[in-house]
Design an enzyme around this catalytic site. Structure first.
Site, PDB file in Angstrom:
ATOM      1  N   GLU A   1     -55.854 -23.337  -8.566  1.00 54.41           N
ATOM      2  CA  GLU A   1     -56.115 -22.591  -9.808  1.00 54.41           C
ATOM      3  C   GLU A   1     -57.610 -22.577 -10.084  1.00 54.41           C
ATOM      4  O   GLU A   1     -58.280 -23.616  -9.957  1.00 54.41           O
ATOM      5  CB  GLU A   1     -55.373 -23.280 -10.958  1.00 54.41           C
ATOM      6  CG  GLU A   1     -54.847 -22.338 -12.001  1.00 54.41           C
ATOM      7  CD  GLU A   1     -53.723 -21.453 -11.462  1.00 54.41           C
ATOM      8  OE1 GLU A   1     -54.010 -20.297 -11.084  1.00 54.41           O
ATOM      9  OE2 GLU A   1     -52.567 -21.914 -11.431  1.00 54.41           O
ATOM     10  N   HIS A   2     -58.096 -21.392 -10.437  1.00 52.18           N
ATOM     11  CA  HIS A   2     -59.529 -21.200 -10.711  1.00 52.18           C
ATOM     12  C   HIS A   2     -60.367 -21.563  -9.492  1.00 52.18           C
ATOM     13  O   HIS A   2     -61.475 -22.083  -9.628  1.00 52.18           O
ATOM     14  CB  HIS A   2     -59.963 -22.002 -11.950  1.00 52.18           C
ATOM     15  CG  HIS A   2     -59.397 -21.434 -13.219  1.00 52.18           C
ATOM     16  ND1 HIS A   2     -59.895 -20.303 -13.818  1.00 52.18           N
ATOM     17  CD2 HIS A   2     -58.341 -21.826 -13.973  1.00 52.18           C
ATOM     18  CE1 HIS A   2     -59.191 -20.029 -14.900  1.00 52.18           C
ATOM     19  NE2 HIS A   2     -58.238 -20.933 -15.019  1.00 52.18           N
TER      20      HIS A   2
ATOM     21  N   SER B   1     -47.992  -9.708 -14.640  1.00 44.06           N
ATOM     22  CA  SER B   1     -47.373  -8.406 -14.915  1.00 44.06           C
ATOM     23  C   SER B   1     -48.395  -7.290 -14.737  1.00 44.06           C
ATOM     24  O   SER B   1     -48.040  -6.192 -14.285  1.00 44.06           O
ATOM     25  CB  SER B   1     -46.781  -8.378 -16.322  1.00 44.06           C
ATOM     26  OG  SER B   1     -47.763  -8.700 -17.287  1.00 44.06           O
TER      27      SER B   1
ATOM     28  N   ARG C   1     -46.218 -12.659  -9.567  1.00 42.87           N
ATOM     29  CA  ARG C   1     -46.468 -13.834  -8.740  1.00 42.87           C
ATOM     30  C   ARG C   1     -46.483 -15.088  -9.623  1.00 42.87           C
ATOM     31  O   ARG C   1     -46.758 -15.025 -10.824  1.00 42.87           O
ATOM     32  CB  ARG C   1     -47.794 -13.739  -7.985  1.00 42.87           C
ATOM     33  CG  ARG C   1     -49.053 -13.785  -8.870  1.00 42.87           C
ATOM     34  CD  ARG C   1     -49.671 -15.181  -8.940  1.00 42.87           C
ATOM     35  NE  ARG C   1     -50.798 -15.279  -9.851  1.00 42.87           N
ATOM     36  CZ  ARG C   1     -50.682 -15.584 -11.130  1.00 42.87           C
ATOM     37  NH1 ARG C   1     -49.505 -15.783 -11.686  1.00 42.87           N
ATOM     38  NH2 ARG C   1     -51.761 -15.679 -11.884  1.00 42.87           N
TER      39      ARG C   1
ATOM     40  N   GLY D   1     -47.711 -10.610 -20.091  1.00 44.38           N
ATOM     41  CA  GLY D   1     -48.725 -11.480 -20.685  1.00 44.38           C
ATOM     42  C   GLY D   1     -48.386 -12.952 -20.644  1.00 44.38           C
ATOM     43  O   GLY D   1     -48.923 -13.745 -21.425  1.00 44.38           O
TER      44      GLY D   1
ATOM     45  N   ASP E   1     -54.083 -12.674  -7.807  1.00 44.85           N
ATOM     46  CA  ASP E   1     -52.851 -12.092  -8.362  1.00 44.85           C
ATOM     47  C   ASP E   1     -52.455 -10.828  -7.613  1.00 44.85           C
ATOM     48  O   ASP E   1     -51.291 -10.634  -7.239  1.00 44.85           O
ATOM     49  CB  ASP E   1     -53.040 -11.762  -9.844  1.00 44.85           C
ATOM     50  CG  ASP E   1     -53.525 -12.950 -10.650  1.00 44.85           C
ATOM     51  OD1 ASP E   1     -53.436 -14.086 -10.145  1.00 44.85           O
ATOM     52  OD2 ASP E   1     -54.006 -12.735 -11.774  1.00 44.85           O
TER      53      ASP E   1
HETATM   54  C1  GLA Z   1     -56.084 -15.326 -13.371  1.00 43.36           C
HETATM   55  C2  GLA Z   1     -56.966 -14.494 -12.441  1.00 43.36           C
HETATM   56  C3  GLA Z   1     -56.891 -15.018 -11.009  1.00 43.36           C
HETATM   57  C4  GLA Z   1     -57.173 -16.519 -10.974  1.00 43.36           C
HETATM   58  C5  GLA Z   1     -56.345 -17.259 -12.019  1.00 43.36           C
HETATM   59  C6  GLA Z   1     -56.735 -18.718 -12.124  1.00 43.36           C
HETATM   60  O1  GLA Z   1     -54.738 -15.197 -13.021  1.00 43.36           O
HETATM   61  O2  GLA Z   1     -56.555 -13.156 -12.458  1.00 43.36           O
HETATM   62  O3  GLA Z   1     -57.799 -14.304 -10.205  1.00 43.36           O
HETATM   63  O4  GLA Z   1     -58.542 -16.778 -11.117  1.00 43.36           O
HETATM   64  O5  GLA Z   1     -56.467 -16.695 -13.300  1.00 43.36           O
HETATM   65  O6  GLA Z   1     -56.447 -19.398 -10.947  1.00 43.36           O
END
Ligand code: GLA
Length: 335
Positions: free
Chosen positions: A18-19, A107, A12, A102, A148
């Site tokens: 984000e966060h 992945s 994805r 990574g 994710d």
């Molecule tokens: C990583 C985590 C997700 C999300 C992102 C930040 O990918 O696995 O759950 O918190 O960081 O948005």
């Protein structure tokens, strides 16, 4: 299941949000046409997977109880899924992937979803995502959110996914024709991502202990009730980022790429200044991309501290990195 099983699970890219999933907020990723494939057959007392990219196989007992003890490193993710799913029979197969490992394109989530489906998981996308999230947490020790795994599990071709991580509702939003999504690696690996991720999670939880659920707050002035300036910044990022997800989704729906791009640029600035998960290398890459003709916006994607930048562009505006397309969720065929 008998016969030869083939499972394909996508990675994805997160477009915005984000966060925010660690406080049950809004995210907007899409499953992509870079994916992990497992082919093999069910049976036997262990899960035995070889990989095109790894020297050593993952060999996991069905009663594994500590995924972190599995070796080599990638076997932890396999062990995490086995420990959560508890299949009644083993599996022997081979793993290939077109995802960079990574890099922030999930992945590991693609591997977890693919392993669970190979081992016979049969259920709803959000149950698959929760199972894979727990597997990831157990394997990596990182207290990740559900974004994710849910993005991989519930992809819809041609659509970004507006996800409320509180209810796990997924609303596909059609990507405007003429919009391209590019993912560009910064060249910086994400070494700090694991430990800093846990720190950020504790900070937003501390902010919530004072303010209540951040997902329910729209007024940024509320953060002034926090004494600690660091917690104020963290909370402000989450509150403004949830608002940007809504704004971005609305912009995409009306085909306003300029407005969507502006939300991405504002998201990056907030991740840089308030959430403090960017790096000079990521900032410089975003700065360069957003002055390139035909680029509507760009931002770091994933946890930060290195990894990739995602850009929203006109067709052909960029020729670096990966041109990705929104893809369907996982598929399983038995031949
Ligand atoms: C990583 C985590 C997700 C999300 C992102 C930040 O990918 O696995 O759950 O918190 O960081 O948005």
């Amino acid at each position: 299941m008998t016969g030869r099983i083939t499972v394909v699970a996508p990675g994805r890219v997160n477009l915005i949000g984000e966060h925010t999933d660690t406080t049950d907020g809004l995210v907007m990723p899409m499953a992509i046409d870079l994916a992990t494939t497992i082919t093999g057959t069910a049976g036997g007392p262990v899960v035995h997977l070889t990989s095109a990219d790894e020297d050593e196989p993952a060999v996991v007992a069905l009663d594994v109880d500590d995924p972190t003890a599995a070796s080599p490193g990638w076997a932890r993710y396999v062990a995490g899924v086995v420990a959560e799913l508890r299949p009644t029979q083993g599996f022997t197969g081979h793993v290939t992937t077109t995802l960079p490992v990574g890099a922030g394109l999930s992945s590991s989530a693609a591997l977890e979803v693919a392993v669970a489906m190979s081992l016979g998981f049969d259920g709803r996308a959000h149950d698959l995502a929760r199972l894979a999230q727990r597997a990831e947490q157990r394997a990596s020790g990182v207290p990740c959110g559900v974004m994710d795994q849910l993005a991989s599990a519930s992809g819809v071709a041609g659509h970004a996914l507006l996800i409320d991580t509180h209810t796990l509702s997924v609303t596909p939003i059609r990507l405007p024709t003429g919009a391209e999504i590019r993912v560009i690696h910064s060249g910086q690996s994400r070494e700090l991502a694991g430990s800093a991720y846990g720190d950020r999670r504790r900070e937003v939880e501390a902010a919530q202990a004072v303010l209540g659920p951040l997902r329910s707050i729209t007024d940024t002035e509320v953060v002034d009730r926090l004494d600690d300036p660091v917690l104020r910044r963290r909370a402000r990022h989450v509150i403004t980022e949830n608002a940007r997800v809504r704004s971005f989704a609305a912009a995409l729906e009306r085909g306003d790429l300029a407005a969507a791009g502006a939300d991405m640029v504002a998201s990056h600035a907030s991740l840089r200044d308030d959430f403090e998960v960017s790096t000079d290398v990521l900032d410089a890459l975003v700065d360069r991309l957003i002055v390139t003709p035909g680029v509507h916006g760009a931002r770091l994607t994933g946890a930060g501290f290195g990894g990739c930048v995602v850009a929203l562009t006109d067709p052909g505006a960029l020729d670096e990195g990966w041109l990705v397309h929104a893809a369907d969720g996982p598929g399983r065929t038995v031949a």
